[in-house]
Scaffold this active site. Sequence first.
Site: not given
Length: 416
Positions: A133, A210, A213, A236, A374
């Site tokens: 991202h 990261d 997600q 999220k 993104c």
Amino acid sequence: MNSAESHTHSGSLQAQRWRGDFPILGTKMHGRPLVYLDNAATTQKPLAVIEAENDYYRHYNANVHRGIHALSQQATDAFEAARGKVQRLINAVSPSEIIFSRCTTEAINLVPQRYGRSRFKVGDEIILSHMEHHSNIVPWQILCQQSGARLRIIPINALGELQMEDYFALMNERTRLVAVTHVSNALGTINPVKNIIDYAHANKVPVLIDGAQAIAHVPVDVQALGCDFYAFSGHKLYGPTGVGVLYGKAALLEAMPPYQGGGDMIRSVSFEGTTYNSLPHKFEAGTPNIGGVIGLGVAVDYVTGIGLEVLSRHEQVLTAYATQLLVDITGLRIIGSAHEKTGILSFVMEGVHPHDIGTVLDNHGVAIRTGHHCTMPLMERFGVPGTARASFALYNTRHDADALAAATYKVKEMFG
Ligand SMILES: Cc1ncc(COP(=O)(O)O)c(C=O)c1O
């Protein structure tokens, strides 16, 4: 009914019950029941989360860590209890390793600026992957401009999986850090982060993951993974917007200077100099998003009450079902078919712009995301300007997948 079907059926029954916890899912969109499949952008919030924030503002709104009055103590206790819940969710060693930020983006930015900036120099290398991202690309590019370091990129194959041999080959004596996503927001690929971390550590290189997600879709154990930093957003994870988390190993965080200066991050201030507060407060300057953090704590209670394994299995089964429906549509191509995937379904349709897909689906009450997500380098890798992306969460059912497929057939009729 075969066993896969019966699993899907019982999963949908469970999801039907979970749906009742999310007031917004009763909404009608363009006269049809809302089918919310934009969960990778942000998840909806259960009533318990909405009420927890409301309750804070109605009954014990006060600043934290500052007052000795009862309200302030109550707010501080709830705020710090939420930190403990996040610590347990990801199995960090200590709550002081949990830094509250605004979102994943801010959490990631802290690391190049406060771990990298004083350490990296001309010729040093940072390894990222081709599926990052922008939030896990641009902060490192800024650091490269400041330090003279450069990026090295792990390529991906046609399925959307990292080419691990290339990763091993990229690692060398100039590598100073690896930063990769746990799960791709555009493809759904679950990366082999444990292997990535083990290999980096064998080369004495720290790793940032990261987790934006991953956090709501796969169990995360930072001690088992061994990662040095792990970043994610509350919104999220069925929590409020405006709150995120940076996990960092205590020894690394201790050795890093503060990010921003201000209230709460200091021990003492004089015009001659300042001494800083201990972890985690050293990295939490100013009044935090108190209601948001408390809401995040309740969101953590909510998902752990269901169990990450349980909701992950539900999403896997549902994604397999939806994929089967979509691949039957002539001219539709799924982008991202990794062997290990979460509930993200990106696709393109021959001769139809993704925005047109999104608009037709919206008219049918189906909310998806369209565009580059993104991840412009990733789109370029697949030779597409963007995709249509449906992303599943715990409250989605077979009915939602059927609605997605039915509306996508309409797109085919209109443009095909
Ligand atoms: C993989 C990934 N990283 C980072 C982000 C940025 O998250 P936020 O906008 O909450 O900072 C996102 C958001 O979609 C994402 O999917």
